[in-house]
Design a protein around this motif. Structure first.
Motif, PDB file in Angstrom:
ATOM      1  N   VAL A  23      13.638  43.597   6.466  1.00 19.88           N
ATOM      2  CA  VAL A  23      12.376  44.100   5.909  1.00 19.88           C
ATOM      3  C   VAL A  23      11.222  43.787   6.854  1.00 19.88           C
ATOM      4  O   VAL A  23      10.325  44.605   7.081  1.00 19.88           O
ATOM      5  CB  VAL A  23      12.111  43.487   4.517  1.00 19.88           C
ATOM      6  N   SER A  24      11.244  42.606   7.443  1.00 18.32           N
ATOM      7  CA  SER A  24      10.153  42.178   8.337  1.00 18.32           C
ATOM      8  C   SER A  24      10.004  43.072   9.562  1.00 18.32           C
ATOM      9  O   SER A  24       8.933  43.110  10.184  1.00 18.32           O
ATOM     10  CB  SER A  24      10.388  40.731   8.794  1.00 18.32           C
ATOM     11  N   HIS A  25      11.072  43.795   9.923  1.00 15.61           N
ATOM     12  CA  HIS A  25      11.019  44.699  11.079  1.00 15.61           C
ATOM     13  C   HIS A  25      10.357  46.030  10.728  1.00 15.61           C
ATOM     14  O   HIS A  25      10.025  46.811  11.626  1.00 15.61           O
ATOM     15  CB  HIS A  25      12.432  44.973  11.614  1.00 15.61           C
ATOM     16  N   ASN A  26      10.186  46.301   9.432  1.00 11.41           N
ATOM     17  CA  ASN A  26       9.706  47.617   9.014  1.00 11.41           C
ATOM     18  C   ASN A  26       8.267  47.632   8.518  1.00 11.41           C
ATOM     19  O   ASN A  26       7.832  48.619   7.947  1.00 11.41           O
ATOM     20  CB  ASN A  26      10.625  48.174   7.915  1.00 11.41           C
ATOM     21  N   ARG A  86      13.833  38.491  -3.975  1.00 14.41           N
ATOM     22  CA  ARG A  86      12.388  38.557  -4.126  1.00 14.41           C
ATOM     23  C   ARG A  86      11.816  38.330  -2.724  1.00 14.41           C
ATOM     24  O   ARG A  86      11.814  37.210  -2.201  1.00 14.41           O
ATOM     25  CB  ARG A  86      11.896  37.492  -5.107  1.00 14.41           C
ATOM     26  N   VAL A  87      11.351  39.402  -2.137  1.00 13.79           N
ATOM     27  CA  VAL A  87      10.957  39.373  -0.729  1.00 13.79           C
ATOM     28  C   VAL A  87       9.642  38.640  -0.527  1.00 13.79           C
ATOM     29  O   VAL A  87       8.685  38.827  -1.283  1.00 13.79           O
ATOM     30  CB  VAL A  87      10.857  40.812  -0.166  1.00 13.79           C
ATOM     31  N   GLY A  88       9.655  37.776   0.498  1.00 14.48           N
ATOM     32  CA  GLY A  88       8.428  37.126   0.937  1.00 14.48           C
ATOM     33  C   GLY A  88       8.046  37.721   2.278  1.00 14.48           C
ATOM     34  O   GLY A  88       7.441  38.784   2.356  1.00 14.48           O
ATOM     35  N   THR A  89       8.466  37.071   3.338  1.00  7.83           N
ATOM     36  CA  THR A  89       8.207  37.602   4.681  1.00  7.83           C
ATOM     37  C   THR A  89       9.180  38.722   5.033  1.00  7.83           C
ATOM     38  O   THR A  89       8.913  39.529   5.923  1.00  7.83           O
ATOM     39  CB  THR A  89       8.342  36.482   5.728  1.00  7.83           C
ATOM     40  N   GLY A  90      10.326  38.759   4.363  1.00  7.27           N
ATOM     41  CA  GLY A  90      11.311  39.798   4.653  1.00  7.27           C
ATOM     42  C   GLY A  90      12.210  39.489   5.825  1.00  7.27           C
ATOM     43  O   GLY A  90      12.967  40.352   6.290  1.00  7.27           O
ATOM     44  N   GLU A  91      12.202  38.242   6.301  1.00  2.77           N
ATOM     45  CA  GLU A  91      12.984  37.886   7.483  1.00  2.77           C
ATOM     46  C   GLU A  91      14.471  37.680   7.177  1.00  2.77           C
ATOM     47  O   GLU A  91      15.297  37.662   8.079  1.00  2.77           O
ATOM     48  CB  GLU A  91      12.405  36.619   8.128  1.00  2.77           C
ATOM     49  N   VAL A 151       4.591  41.675   0.275  1.00  9.41           N
ATOM     50  CA  VAL A 151       5.358  41.149   1.404  1.00  9.41           C
ATOM     51  C   VAL A 151       4.444  40.280   2.262  1.00  9.41           C
ATOM     52  O   VAL A 151       3.222  40.336   2.163  1.00  9.41           O
ATOM     53  CB  VAL A 151       5.952  42.278   2.273  1.00  9.41           C
ATOM     54  N   GLY A 152       5.087  39.476   3.084  1.00  2.03           N
ATOM     55  CA  GLY A 152       4.330  38.667   4.028  1.00  2.03           C
ATOM     56  C   GLY A 152       3.917  37.311   3.516  1.00  2.03           C
ATOM     57  O   GLY A 152       3.175  36.598   4.187  1.00  2.03           O
ATOM     58  N   ARG A 153       4.405  36.915   2.312  1.00  4.20           N
ATOM     59  CA  ARG A 153       4.044  35.615   1.760  1.00  4.20           C
ATOM     60  C   ARG A 153       5.301  34.815   1.454  1.00  4.20           C
ATOM     61  O   ARG A 153       6.223  35.328   0.834  1.00  4.20           O
ATOM     62  CB  ARG A 153       3.245  35.780   0.462  1.00  4.20           C
TER      63      ARG A 153
END
Length: 303
Positions: free
Chosen positions: A59-62, A21-26, A101-103
């Protein structure tokens, strides 16, 4: 061994049951992990995965965020330019439109358990139907003196997972006779190449004379030869163990030389190659740089 009973198939089943479950994607790979669907995006969209410039991106890179929302940042080797590629790109963008994303941080979960996240209890319950969770792992001792490549090879040999003629035949590969290509006497298994073959027996005799330990049964298995150390000198035990690994490795290389180059290496030359390789190991990896080549050849050190 059938595909569904193999260790690697079971490991693949375990991996496929994990979701993120993606948050920031890091902590999640954009293409390689299961996060937007129930399988990795590289499998959902194989054509444009082939166009991705960095297939290991997180994910955070995209993506980038601004006041208008999330902007997906595509990094292609070239733009999708045919109908099939364009259709996959459109489908991927549609999939990600409402992807939050981002949370917070990324959270790994088991299958569809969205509430509890990664539960050890849930994992163990499902794994019990895939593998024996109480199974004792292979009793293989990793050598810090030998290289990782040699350690991994011998581990696979102990488990009969190297591509011998017998192993390949069991996998359905038809290669004619399964007899050893070095001696032509017995079926080629890992134990045969590493111990039972006449060439291997000669090499082991010379190795035992060199490292000054008692001779052993030529019909035993590799795992037995590596595990029974009662008669090895304690001060040199780790070094002797690494020499044993190197011996199995060099015998495999001799087998490959015979198959692919039709060349047979004299057993005495194989022994010299083992001495040279292990001398480099003990000086660089065991940090025993004070050992001279003369002392090593005569195995007179740490007395």
């Amino acid at each position: 061994m059938t595909k569904k009973s193999s260790t690697w198939f079971k490991i693949h089943q375990i991996y496929r049951a994990l979701r993120c479950r993606v948050g920031t994607g890091e902590k999640t790979f954009f293409w390689l992990d299961s996060w937007a669907t129930d399988r990795p995006l590289k499998e959902e969209f194989p054509l444009i995965f082939g166009l991705a410039k960095n297939k290991m991106n997180k994910v955070s890179h995209n993506y980038k965020k601004n006041q208008n929302g999330v902007f997906w940042d595509w990094q292609w080797c070239r733009l999708p330019n045919n109908d099939s590629e364009k259709n996959e790109w459109i489908a991927l963008k549609d999939l990600l439109v409402n992807q939050p994303v981002g949370r917070n941080e990324d959270v790994w979960r088991w299958k569809e358990n969205n509430v509890l996240g990664f539960s050890v209890k849930d994992v163990r319950k499902d794994l019990s139907g895939i593998i024996d969770v109480n199974m004792v792992p292979t009793d293989y001792e990793w050598s810090k003196i030998a290289t990782s490549k040699v350690n991994l090879f011998v581990l696979r040999a102990v488990e009969e997972r190297i591509p011998t003629m017998v192993s390949l035949r069991k996998r359905g590969v038809q290669l004619g006779s399964d007899l050893c290509k070095v001696c032509g006497i017995e079926p080629e298994t890992a134990d045969h190449i590493g111990i039972h073959c006449p060439a291997a027996k000669e090499v082991w005799l010379q190795i035992w004379l060199w490292i000054k330990i008692p001779l052993r049964d030529h019909r035993e298995k590799i795992t037995t030869r590596l595990s029974e150390k009662a008669e090895w000198p304690k001060k040199k035990m780790k070094i002797i163990y690494a020499i044993h690994l190197a011996t199995v490795w060099q015998l495999w290389k001799n087998r490959n030389n015979k198959i692919y180059n039709n060349k047979f290496t004299d057993p005495f030359k194989i022994v010299e190659e083992i001495k040279e390789e292990t001398y480099d190991w003990v000086r660089t990896r065991a940090k025993l740089s004070e050992i001279t080549w003369s002392d090593w050849k005569n195995f007179i050190f740490m007395e």
